[in-house]
Design a protein around this motif. Structure first.
Motif, PDB file in Angstrom:
ATOM      1  N   MET A  33       0.817  -1.261   0.022  1.00 47.48           N
ATOM      2  CA  MET A  33       0.152  -0.051  -0.107  1.00 47.48           C
ATOM      3  C   MET A  33       0.826   1.242  -0.007  1.00 47.48           C
ATOM      4  O   MET A  33       0.611   2.413  -0.413  1.00 47.48           O
ATOM      5  CB  MET A  33      -0.998   0.106   1.224  1.00 47.48           C
ATOM      6  N   LEU A  34       1.943   1.021   0.567  1.00 48.45           N
ATOM      7  CA  LEU A  34       2.858   2.134   0.609  1.00 48.45           C
ATOM      8  C   LEU A  34       3.611   2.909  -0.715  1.00 48.45           C
ATOM      9  O   LEU A  34       3.710   3.844  -0.934  1.00 48.45           O
ATOM     10  CB  LEU A  34       3.980   2.155   1.546  1.00 48.45           C
ATOM     11  N   HIS A  35       3.613   1.711  -1.636  1.00 50.96           N
ATOM     12  CA  HIS A  35       4.437   1.874  -2.779  1.00 50.96           C
ATOM     13  C   HIS A  35       3.502   1.889  -4.160  1.00 50.96           C
ATOM     14  O   HIS A  35       4.035   2.073  -5.147  1.00 50.96           O
ATOM     15  CB  HIS A  35       5.473   0.786  -2.807  1.00 50.96           C
ATOM     16  N   ASN A  36       2.351   1.164  -3.821  1.00 49.48           N
ATOM     17  CA  ASN A  36       1.190   1.095  -4.971  1.00 49.48           C
ATOM     18  C   ASN A  36       0.092   2.415  -5.021  1.00 49.48           C
ATOM     19  O   ASN A  36      -0.607   2.171  -4.181  1.00 49.48           O
ATOM     20  CB  ASN A  36       0.868  -0.138  -4.887  1.00 49.48           C
ATOM     21  N   GLN A  37       0.413   3.160  -5.667  1.00 47.31           N
ATOM     22  CA  GLN A  37      -0.539   4.508  -5.814  1.00 47.31           C
ATOM     23  C   GLN A  37      -1.819   3.893  -6.195  1.00 47.31           C
ATOM     24  O   GLN A  37      -2.953   4.301  -5.676  1.00 47.31           O
ATOM     25  CB  GLN A  37      -0.087   5.480  -6.761  1.00 47.31           C
ATOM     26  N   GLU A  38      -2.293   2.892  -7.102  1.00 51.56           N
ATOM     27  CA  GLU A  38      -3.385   2.568  -7.378  1.00 51.56           C
ATOM     28  C   GLU A  38      -4.004   1.944  -6.339  1.00 51.56           C
ATOM     29  O   GLU A  38      -5.389   2.233  -6.041  1.00 51.56           O
ATOM     30  CB  GLU A  38      -3.215   1.697  -8.627  1.00 51.56           C
ATOM     31  N   LEU A  39      -3.357   0.866  -5.630  1.00 49.31           N
ATOM     32  CA  LEU A  39      -3.917   0.492  -4.267  1.00 49.31           C
ATOM     33  C   LEU A  39      -4.303   1.274  -3.333  1.00 49.31           C
ATOM     34  O   LEU A  39      -5.396   1.354  -2.415  1.00 49.31           O
ATOM     35  CB  LEU A  39      -2.962  -0.745  -4.059  1.00 49.31           C
ATOM     36  N   SER A  71      -4.978   4.446  -3.558  1.00 45.51           N
ATOM     37  CA  SER A  71      -5.973   5.237  -3.923  1.00 45.51           C
ATOM     38  C   SER A  71      -7.527   4.657  -3.607  1.00 45.51           C
ATOM     39  O   SER A  71      -8.356   5.162  -3.613  1.00 45.51           O
ATOM     40  CB  SER A  71      -6.026   5.529  -5.479  1.00 45.51           C
ATOM     41  N   ILE A  72      -7.441   3.325  -3.642  1.00 43.54           N
ATOM     42  CA  ILE A  72      -8.589   2.292  -3.282  1.00 43.54           C
ATOM     43  C   ILE A  72      -8.736   2.304  -1.814  1.00 43.54           C
ATOM     44  O   ILE A  72      -9.945   2.463  -1.351  1.00 43.54           O
ATOM     45  CB  ILE A  72      -8.627   1.158  -4.152  1.00 43.54           C
ATOM     46  N   PHE A  73      -7.798   1.931  -1.250  1.00 47.23           N
ATOM     47  CA  PHE A  73      -7.503   1.649   0.124  1.00 47.23           C
ATOM     48  C   PHE A  73      -7.794   2.958   1.180  1.00 47.23           C
ATOM     49  O   PHE A  73      -8.622   2.723   1.990  1.00 47.23           O
ATOM     50  CB  PHE A  73      -6.431   1.022   0.476  1.00 47.23           C
ATOM     51  N   LEU A  74      -7.171   3.841   0.654  1.00 52.29           N
ATOM     52  CA  LEU A  74      -7.233   5.161   1.794  1.00 52.29           C
ATOM     53  C   LEU A  74      -8.756   5.617   1.854  1.00 52.29           C
ATOM     54  O   LEU A  74      -9.095   6.080   3.158  1.00 52.29           O
ATOM     55  CB  LEU A  74      -6.383   6.159   1.103  1.00 52.29           C
ATOM     56  N   PRO A  75      -9.719   5.896   1.004  1.00 51.37           N
ATOM     57  CA  PRO A  75     -10.746   6.397   1.174  1.00 51.37           C
ATOM     58  C   PRO A  75     -11.622   5.619   2.158  1.00 51.37           C
ATOM     59  O   PRO A  75     -12.510   5.986   2.874  1.00 51.37           O
ATOM     60  CB  PRO A  75     -11.531   6.613  -0.290  1.00 51.37           C
ATOM     61  N   ILE A  76     -11.432   4.293   1.973  1.00 48.45           N
ATOM     62  CA  ILE A  76     -12.291   3.354   2.910  1.00 48.45           C
ATOM     63  C   ILE A  76     -12.053   3.456   4.081  1.00 48.45           C
ATOM     64  O   ILE A  76     -12.814   3.442   5.244  1.00 48.45           O
ATOM     65  CB  ILE A  76     -12.112   1.651   2.170  1.00 48.45           C
ATOM     66  N   ILE A  77     -10.502   3.079   4.439  1.00 51.03           N
ATOM     67  CA  ILE A  77     -10.197   3.241   5.905  1.00 51.03           C
ATOM     68  C   ILE A  77     -10.370   4.439   6.462  1.00 51.03           C
ATOM     69  O   ILE A  77     -10.458   4.723   7.730  1.00 51.03           O
ATOM     70  CB  ILE A  77      -8.873   2.444   5.998  1.00 51.03           C
ATOM     71  N   ARG A  78     -10.194   5.727   5.637  1.00 53.08           N
ATOM     72  CA  ARG A  78     -10.204   7.025   6.342  1.00 53.08           C
ATOM     73  C   ARG A  78     -11.868   7.133   6.751  1.00 53.08           C
ATOM     74  O   ARG A  78     -11.953   7.661   7.699  1.00 53.08           O
ATOM     75  CB  ARG A  78      -9.832   8.164   5.219  1.00 53.08           C
ATOM     76  N   SER A  79     -12.713   6.461   5.904  1.00 51.89           N
ATOM     77  CA  SER A  79     -14.025   6.791   6.181  1.00 51.89           C
ATOM     78  C   SER A  79     -14.313   5.998   7.452  1.00 51.89           C
ATOM     79  O   SER A  79     -15.005   6.366   8.432  1.00 51.89           O
ATOM     80  CB  SER A  79     -15.031   6.326   5.071  1.00 51.89           C
ATOM     81  N   ASP A  80     -13.957   4.709   7.631  1.00 44.75           N
ATOM     82  CA  ASP A  80     -13.975   4.164   8.508  1.00 44.75           C
ATOM     83  C   ASP A  80     -13.519   4.601   9.935  1.00 44.75           C
ATOM     84  O   ASP A  80     -14.021   4.701  11.157  1.00 44.75           O
ATOM     85  CB  ASP A  80     -13.316   2.669   8.623  1.00 44.75           C
TER      86      ASP A  80
END
Length: 237
Positions: A139-145, A147-156
């Motif tokens: 997740m630290l090195h893959n911008q595409e991943l 971009s999907i993961f960050l909004p989910i966990i930030r929302s949670d």
């Protein structure tokens, strides 16, 4: 005799798939029902919900048809808090309560979170998230991943950090079973015992060596204990 349904709620950023590998190790009379949160997994196309009580309402609407016959809840971290609030909703709606509730990796509702991180910038937020463990390093090195993961966990995290516990410490008429990691920096080995304040029934505690994601580190022992708890419930039916 019908199977016992086990409805499982994931941690912040997690999806229902985190429980799928339990299926082969749960006893044959347990029906695993991983509960999906909006915005991920099979509900990926749905809007994320960052208000905790709206999230609880969403989960309630999605599981209320699954609670015929004997059933139990399992929640880890944020999932534990969702389970607790869904139970309050079930009680208010005079719906059947679970045979037991397994709460894992979470302090009780009245214990405030030490830090609020959901409003940090992406770099700082990711750094804090990795402190919990359980998040793939790519997740630290893959911008595409990311971009999907960050909004989910930030929302949670926004949902749980702005959560307000019930002022009356409402009690459930349901046995509680509490799992926690002895090296979990986010759960107090003393305060976790105060889950007992929220039930009029029994409250048992099981400690596992490990951090916040001991359910992954000690997966076999955790699933074995889930089997044991549900076997005990079946014996009372």
């Amino acid at each position: 005799m019908s199977k016992i349904k086990l409805l499982c709620l994931p941690y912040a950023g997690g999806s229902a798939r985190v429980f799928l590998d339990w299926k082969n190790d749960l006893h044959a009379d347990i029906e695993l029902i991983p509960v999906e949160l909006p915005g991920r997994g099979k509900r990926f196309g749905e809007a994320l919900i960052s208000d905790f009580h709206q999230l609880v309402e969403d989960i309630y609407q999605n599981i209320k048809n699954e609670i015929s016959g004997p059933y139990c809840f399992f929640g880890h971290s944020m999932g534990s808090l969702i389970v607790f609030e869904v139970m309050r909703k079930l009680k208010a709606e005079k719906q059947p309560m679970p045979m037991c509730c397994i709460l894992s990796g979470k302090n009780p509702p009245h214990v405030p979170l030490r830090n609020h991180i959901h409003a940090l910038d992406d770099e700082e937020f990711l750094a804090k998230i990795f402190g919990y463990g359980g998040t793939p390093a790519e997740m630290l090195h893959n911008q595409e991943l990311a971009s999907i993961f960050l909004p989910i966990i930030r929302s949670d995290f926004q949902a749980i950090e702005l959560y307000e516990p019930p002022a009356d410490r409402e009690q459930m008429d349901c046995p509680f079973v509490v799992f926690y990691g002895t090296e979990d920096p986010y759960v107090s080995t003393d305060l976790v015992k105060e889950w007992s304040l929220y039930t009029t029934s029994s409250c048992e505690f099981y400690a596992y060596s490990g951090g916040h994601f001991f359910i992954q580190e000690k997966r076999e022992q955790v699933v074995e204990q889930v089997n044991s708890v549900l076997d005990g419930i079946r014996a009372t039916l």
